[in-house]
Design a protein around this motif. Structure first.
Motif, mmCIF file in Angstrom:
data_model
loop_
_atom_site.group_PDB
_atom_site.id
_atom_site.type_symbol
_atom_site.label_atom_id
_atom_site.label_comp_id
_atom_site.label_asym_id
_atom_site.label_seq_id
_atom_site.Cartn_x
_atom_site.Cartn_y
_atom_site.Cartn_z
ATOM 1 N N GLU A 103 -1.636 2.813 0.539
ATOM 2 C CA GLU A 103 -1.961 1.453 0.107
ATOM 3 C C GLU A 103 -1.090 0.425 0.827
ATOM 4 O OE1 GLU A 103 -1.330 1.576 -4.069
ATOM 5 O OE2 GLU A 103 -2.863 3.118 -4.410
ATOM 6 N N LEU A 104 0.125 0.847 1.215
ATOM 7 C CA LEU A 104 1.102 -0.073 1.801
ATOM 8 C C LEU A 104 1.814 0.614 2.949
ATOM 9 C CD1 LEU A 104 2.821 -2.725 1.711
ATOM 10 C CD2 LEU A 104 4.297 -1.554 0.054
ATOM 11 N N PHE A 105 1.963 -0.104 4.069
ATOM 12 C CA PHE A 105 2.729 0.367 5.212
ATOM 13 C C PHE A 105 3.846 -0.630 5.477
ATOM 14 C CE2 PHE A 105 2.999 0.519 10.073
ATOM 15 C CZ PHE A 105 3.913 1.569 10.061
ATOM 16 N N VAL A 106 5.073 -0.121 5.569
ATOM 17 C CA VAL A 106 6.254 -0.973 5.748
ATOM 18 C C VAL A 106 6.998 -0.527 7.009
ATOM 19 C CG1 VAL A 106 8.365 -1.894 4.714
ATOM 20 C CG2 VAL A 106 6.448 -1.181 3.241
ATOM 21 N N PRO A 107 6.720 -1.140 8.170
ATOM 22 C CA PRO A 107 7.508 -0.849 9.362
ATOM 23 C C PRO A 107 8.762 -1.729 9.410
ATOM 24 C CG PRO A 107 5.669 -2.264 9.944
ATOM 25 C CD PRO A 107 5.590 -2.043 8.454
ATOM 26 N N MET A 108 9.896 -1.128 9.785
ATOM 27 C CA MET A 108 11.142 -1.877 9.978
ATOM 28 C C MET A 108 11.630 -1.654 11.400
ATOM 29 S SD MET A 108 14.939 -1.511 8.157
ATOM 30 C CE MET A 108 14.663 -2.543 6.722
#
Length: 319
Positions: A103-108
């Motif tokens: 549901e959510l993708f968090v690239p850092m």
């Protein structure tokens, strides 16, 4: 679709960190610079070129493992949130996104350019996916990762090998600190093998890695008004059997004096003197399991490519 960047590492912060690292590293004996300063826009492009070189096996090997086991990772984790640290252009990550359908993708990443490019490409294939791009340093900004459902943190590419053992311990403990028990870490590690395979991966015949290595001097020239003669330094890649890591260095071709006005520093180099710019540690399964255990994880699954050059570890956060 444009994904707004959540910025915890702005240009001023990066400039302060660069200045501090340059003063500390170039006044030390031996001299050194952290590898994170390779990655301006040009450095990121050069690294993408490196990943396609015939000598550079890690990217192909890791991609092969992901291709074979992404569905296993999805089944075993049930992850609804994928976090990628040091994400760059998130090239291999799309295999995980296809399998997980989170549901959510968090690239850092430290590079806004890479994050923006990656988000634009991912939006084409996953138009309904929520993306929260974070400009940050994974050694400093883990506390800004979102609290979300069923998180899987991916740290791919063997990047953990760029950290010294004490830095790895702090990093892994930091990741464990932001995860709830039962959430997962997917860790990519390059494995110990013959120097005949390792050294060419960091000293390719086309000279792309040499340009990538020297790019750190261009970064200093641009941002700190330094006057490095970039071509006055030779790229060196060495295997350190005692530490089981590759070292990349820049070796002065001749005596020289470099001035760095932004930090009021003049640096003398003798002919043949070197700056260490990167370590890339190689691992064995027992060592990975030990480091994970000491940080509060258990190693649940270990996958390698057919030639056992690279490994992906799926670890679970313990209570």
């Amino acid at each position: 679709m444009t994904v707004p960047l959540e910025i915890h590492l702005d240009a001023d912060d990066q400039e302060r960190a660069l200045r501090a690292d340059v003063v500390a590293g170039l006044t030390a004996t031996p001299k050194s610079l952290p590898p994170k300063w390779f990655y301006d826009a040009r450095g990121s492009e050069l690294f993408e070129q490196i990943t396609e070189l015939p000598e550079y096996y890690p990217t192909r090997a890791e991609r092969a493992i992901l291709t074979a086991h992404a569905t296993d990772i999805a089944r075993l984790t049930g992850a609804r949130t994928l976090i990628e640290l040091g994400s760059g252009y998130s090239t291999k990550t799309r295999l995980l996104l296809d399998a997980l359908r989170p549901e959510l993708f968090v690239p850092m990443d430290v590079s806004p350019t890479a994050l923006e490019a990656a988000a634009a490409r991912i939006a084409v294939d996953h138009p309904s996916l929520r993306v929260r791009s974070i400009v940050g340093d994974f050694t400093r900004h883990l506390g800004f990762l979102p609290v979300a459902d069923d998180r899987l943190v991916a740290f791919l590419g063997g990047t953990i090998g760029n950290l010294a053992p004490d830095e790895r311990a702090r990093f892994l403990a930091g990741v464990r600190g932001v995860l709830r028990p039962g959430e997962h870490l997917l860790l990519g590690t390059d494995l110990v093998k013959s120097p005949r395979v390792l050294v060419p991966a960091y000293d390719d015949a086309a000279g792309v890695t040499a340009e990538f290595n020297r790019n750190v001097l261009r970064v200093l020239n641009h941002h700190l008004q330094a006057d490095f003669d970039v071509d006055g330094f030779t790229h060196v890649a060495l295997w350190d059997a005692d530490h089981e890591w590759i070292e990349m260095r820049l070796r002065a071709r001749r005596p020289m004096r470099v001035t760095i006005p932004a930090v009021d520093l003049a640096v003398e180099f003798a002919s043949g003197e070197e700056i260490r710019t990167e370590i890339s540690a190689k691992f064995r399964r027992e060592g990975v399991a030990k480091e994970l255990s000491e940080a509060g994880f258990t190693l649940d699954h270990w996958w390698t490519d057919p030639e056992a050059r690279f490994a992906l570890t799926l670890a679970r956060a313990l209570p």
